[in-house]
Design a protein around this motif. Sequence first.
Motif, PDB file in Angstrom:
ATOM      1  N   PHE A 170       0.830  -1.202   0.000  1.00  0.00           N
ATOM      2  CA  PHE A 170       0.000   0.000   0.000  1.00  0.00           C
ATOM      3  C   PHE A 170       0.872   1.262   0.000  1.00  0.00           C
ATOM      4  O   PHE A 170       2.056   1.219   0.298  1.00  0.00           O
ATOM      5  CB  PHE A 170      -0.929   0.036   1.216  1.00  0.00           C
ATOM      6  CG  PHE A 170      -0.199   0.121   2.532  1.00  0.00           C
ATOM      7  CD1 PHE A 170       0.262  -1.007   3.170  1.00  0.00           C
ATOM      8  CD2 PHE A 170       0.022   1.357   3.132  1.00  0.00           C
ATOM      9  CE1 PHE A 170       0.946  -0.916   4.359  1.00  0.00           C
ATOM     10  CE2 PHE A 170       0.703   1.443   4.326  1.00  0.00           C
ATOM     11  CZ  PHE A 170       1.171   0.311   4.956  1.00  0.00           C
ATOM     12  N   TYR A 171       0.247   2.359  -0.379  1.00  0.00           N
ATOM     13  CA  TYR A 171       0.871   3.664  -0.316  1.00  0.00           C
ATOM     14  C   TYR A 171       0.295   4.393   0.883  1.00  0.00           C
ATOM     15  O   TYR A 171      -0.890   4.316   1.157  1.00  0.00           O
ATOM     16  CB  TYR A 171       0.533   4.505  -1.557  1.00  0.00           C
ATOM     17  CG  TYR A 171       1.246   4.070  -2.793  1.00  0.00           C
ATOM     18  CD1 TYR A 171       0.638   3.225  -3.707  1.00  0.00           C
ATOM     19  CD2 TYR A 171       2.533   4.514  -3.067  1.00  0.00           C
ATOM     20  CE1 TYR A 171       1.288   2.827  -4.857  1.00  0.00           C
ATOM     21  CE2 TYR A 171       3.178   4.129  -4.219  1.00  0.00           C
ATOM     22  CZ  TYR A 171       2.550   3.292  -5.104  1.00  0.00           C
ATOM     23  OH  TYR A 171       3.191   2.896  -6.247  1.00  0.00           O
ATOM     24  N   SER A 172       1.106   5.077   1.623  1.00  0.00           N
ATOM     25  CA  SER A 172       0.568   5.898   2.699  1.00  0.00           C
ATOM     26  C   SER A 172       0.955   7.346   2.437  1.00  0.00           C
ATOM     27  O   SER A 172       2.067   7.632   1.989  1.00  0.00           O
ATOM     28  CB  SER A 172       1.101   5.432   4.057  1.00  0.00           C
ATOM     29  OG  SER A 172       2.484   5.649   4.119  1.00  0.00           O
ATOM     30  N   PHE A 173       0.044   8.243   2.699  1.00  0.00           N
ATOM     31  CA  PHE A 173       0.274   9.662   2.490  1.00  0.00           C
ATOM     32  C   PHE A 173       0.431  10.341   3.843  1.00  0.00           C
ATOM     33  O   PHE A 173      -0.278  10.034   4.776  1.00  0.00           O
ATOM     34  CB  PHE A 173      -0.910  10.300   1.747  1.00  0.00           C
ATOM     35  CG  PHE A 173      -1.024   9.825   0.346  1.00  0.00           C
ATOM     36  CD1 PHE A 173      -1.797   8.714   0.052  1.00  0.00           C
ATOM     37  CD2 PHE A 173      -0.348  10.452  -0.668  1.00  0.00           C
ATOM     38  CE1 PHE A 173      -1.906   8.258  -1.239  1.00  0.00           C
ATOM     39  CE2 PHE A 173      -0.469  10.010  -1.961  1.00  0.00           C
ATOM     40  CZ  PHE A 173      -1.242   8.906  -2.261  1.00  0.00           C
ATOM     41  N   CYS A 174       1.355  11.226   3.907  1.00  0.00           N
ATOM     42  CA  CYS A 174       1.599  11.941   5.149  1.00  0.00           C
ATOM     43  C   CYS A 174       1.834  13.400   4.790  1.00  0.00           C
ATOM     44  O   CYS A 174       2.741  13.715   4.024  1.00  0.00           O
ATOM     45  CB  CYS A 174       2.813  11.356   5.858  1.00  0.00           C
ATOM     46  SG  CYS A 174       3.361  12.295   7.263  1.00  0.00           S
ATOM     47  N   VAL A 175       1.022  14.302   5.311  1.00  0.00           N
ATOM     48  CA  VAL A 175       1.208  15.731   5.083  1.00  0.00           C
ATOM     49  C   VAL A 175       2.011  16.279   6.250  1.00  0.00           C
ATOM     50  O   VAL A 175       1.665  16.075   7.400  1.00  0.00           O
ATOM     51  CB  VAL A 175      -0.147  16.463   4.964  1.00  0.00           C
ATOM     52  CG1 VAL A 175       0.073  17.950   4.816  1.00  0.00           C
ATOM     53  CG2 VAL A 175      -0.934  15.910   3.791  1.00  0.00           C
ATOM     54  N   MET A 176       3.109  16.942   5.918  1.00  0.00           N
ATOM     55  CA  MET A 176       3.928  17.515   6.977  1.00  0.00           C
ATOM     56  C   MET A 176       4.313  18.931   6.581  1.00  0.00           C
ATOM     57  O   MET A 176       4.376  19.254   5.408  1.00  0.00           O
ATOM     58  CB  MET A 176       5.178  16.671   7.193  1.00  0.00           C
ATOM     59  CG  MET A 176       6.007  16.477   5.968  1.00  0.00           C
ATOM     60  SD  MET A 176       7.328  15.333   6.300  1.00  0.00           S
ATOM     61  CE  MET A 176       8.072  15.299   4.692  1.00  0.00           C
ATOM     62  N   THR A 177       4.549  19.743   7.557  1.00  0.00           N
ATOM     63  CA  THR A 177       4.960  21.110   7.260  1.00  0.00           C
ATOM     64  C   THR A 177       6.460  21.129   7.029  1.00  0.00           C
ATOM     65  O   THR A 177       7.220  20.421   7.676  1.00  0.00           O
ATOM     66  CB  THR A 177       4.597  22.065   8.405  1.00  0.00           C
ATOM     67  OG1 THR A 177       5.259  21.617   9.577  1.00  0.00           O
ATOM     68  CG2 THR A 177       3.111  22.127   8.615  1.00  0.00           C
ATOM     69  N   SER A 178       6.879  21.928   6.092  1.00  0.00           N
ATOM     70  CA  SER A 178       8.305  22.049   5.816  1.00  0.00           C
ATOM     71  C   SER A 178       8.701  23.511   5.900  1.00  0.00           C
ATOM     72  O   SER A 178       7.888  24.398   5.744  1.00  0.00           O
ATOM     73  CB  SER A 178       8.641  21.490   4.436  1.00  0.00           C
ATOM     74  OG  SER A 178       8.050  22.278   3.437  1.00  0.00           O
ATOM     75  N   ALA A 179       9.936  23.739   6.120  1.00  0.00           N
ATOM     76  CA  ALA A 179      10.453  25.088   6.249  1.00  0.00           C
ATOM     77  C   ALA A 179      10.594  25.728   4.869  1.00  0.00           C
ATOM     78  O   ALA A 179      10.624  25.047   3.848  1.00  0.00           O
ATOM     79  CB  ALA A 179      11.795  25.043   6.951  1.00  0.00           C
ATOM     80  N   TYR A 180      10.727  27.037   4.875  1.00  0.00           N
ATOM     81  CA  TYR A 180      10.917  27.778   3.630  1.00  0.00           C
ATOM     82  C   TYR A 180      12.266  27.405   3.017  1.00  0.00           C
ATOM     83  O   TYR A 180      13.258  27.261   3.714  1.00  0.00           O
ATOM     84  CB  TYR A 180      10.883  29.280   3.915  1.00  0.00           C
ATOM     85  CG  TYR A 180      11.087  30.118   2.684  1.00  0.00           C
ATOM     86  CD1 TYR A 180      10.020  30.441   1.860  1.00  0.00           C
ATOM     87  CD2 TYR A 180      12.355  30.565   2.314  1.00  0.00           C
ATOM     88  CE1 TYR A 180      10.200  31.197   0.721  1.00  0.00           C
ATOM     89  CE2 TYR A 180      12.552  31.313   1.183  1.00  0.00           C
ATOM     90  CZ  TYR A 180      11.468  31.635   0.381  1.00  0.00           C
ATOM     91  OH  TYR A 180      11.659  32.380  -0.755  1.00  0.00           O
ATOM     92  N   ARG A 181      12.295  27.258   1.704  1.00  0.00           N
ATOM     93  CA  ARG A 181      13.531  26.945   0.994  1.00  0.00           C
ATOM     94  C   ARG A 181      13.416  27.529  -0.402  1.00  0.00           C
ATOM     95  O   ARG A 181      12.521  27.189  -1.160  1.00  0.00           O
ATOM     96  CB  ARG A 181      13.734  25.437   0.934  1.00  0.00           C
ATOM     97  CG  ARG A 181      15.044  25.026   0.310  1.00  0.00           C
ATOM     98  CD  ARG A 181      15.187  23.500   0.427  1.00  0.00           C
ATOM     99  NE  ARG A 181      16.406  23.027  -0.146  1.00  0.00           N
ATOM    100  CZ  ARG A 181      17.560  22.954   0.500  1.00  0.00           C
ATOM    101  NH1 ARG A 181      17.628  23.337   1.763  1.00  0.00           N
ATOM    102  NH2 ARG A 181      18.635  22.505  -0.093  1.00  0.00           N
TER     103      ARG A 181
END
Length: 186
Positions: A19-30
Motif C-alpha cells: 500500500f501507499y501511505s500519504f503523510c502531510v507535513m509542514t516544511s520550512a521555507y527553501r
Amino acid sequence: MKHSILQGQALQLNYNKHFYSFCVMTSAYRYQHQYTLDKHYYLECFDQSVPTVEGYKPYTKAIGFIFVGTALLLTDTNAYASWFIIGLGFVEGLSVRFKRTWWLWRQLMSKASGHSVDLTIDDEGITSQSAVITHTIAWQQVNQVITTSKGLLLQLEKGQTYLSNQVLDESAIAFIHQKVAETKPA
C-alpha cells in the motif's frame, strides 16, 4: 519516493509492498536559484556595494607616496628606493582611478568566474555553492540588510555581501528581511 514543495506544506509518499501511505507535513521555507558569475553580475555587485568617493581624498595615499619618494630623492638617499616609492605612488593613483576595472579584472581572473552558482536560502541561512567553493552565511552573522536599487546588501560581522534581485523573487526578499529581523534583538 518523496515529493516536496519548496514552501508551505510538503507531501510525502511512502511506498510499501502492499500500500501507499500519504503523510502531510509542514516544511520550512527553501528558495533555490542558479545563476552564472559573469561580467554583468560582477559589475552589478561592484556598482551596488562599493561607495563612490569624489574629490582628492581617495588619492591621499598616492600623493603621500609621491611626496615621500620625492623628498627622499632630494635628500640624496638611495635613489632606487626613492624611485620605487614614487612609482608605487603612481601605481596607487592608477588603482584608485581604475578601481572598478581593476576589481572586475581580478574577479574575471578568479577560479569562480564563469561557473554557475546554486543559491539556497532556508532557515539555516544563505548558501552559495559552485564547483569551486561552498559558502554559507548564517542568519546570526547578518547585522543589517540594505535594499539597493538592484538588490540586497547584507552587512555581516566581517564585511558585506551582495545579492542581486535578478536571482531573488519577492518571497525570498521578504524571507531574508524576516530572518534578519528575528535574529537581531529589538
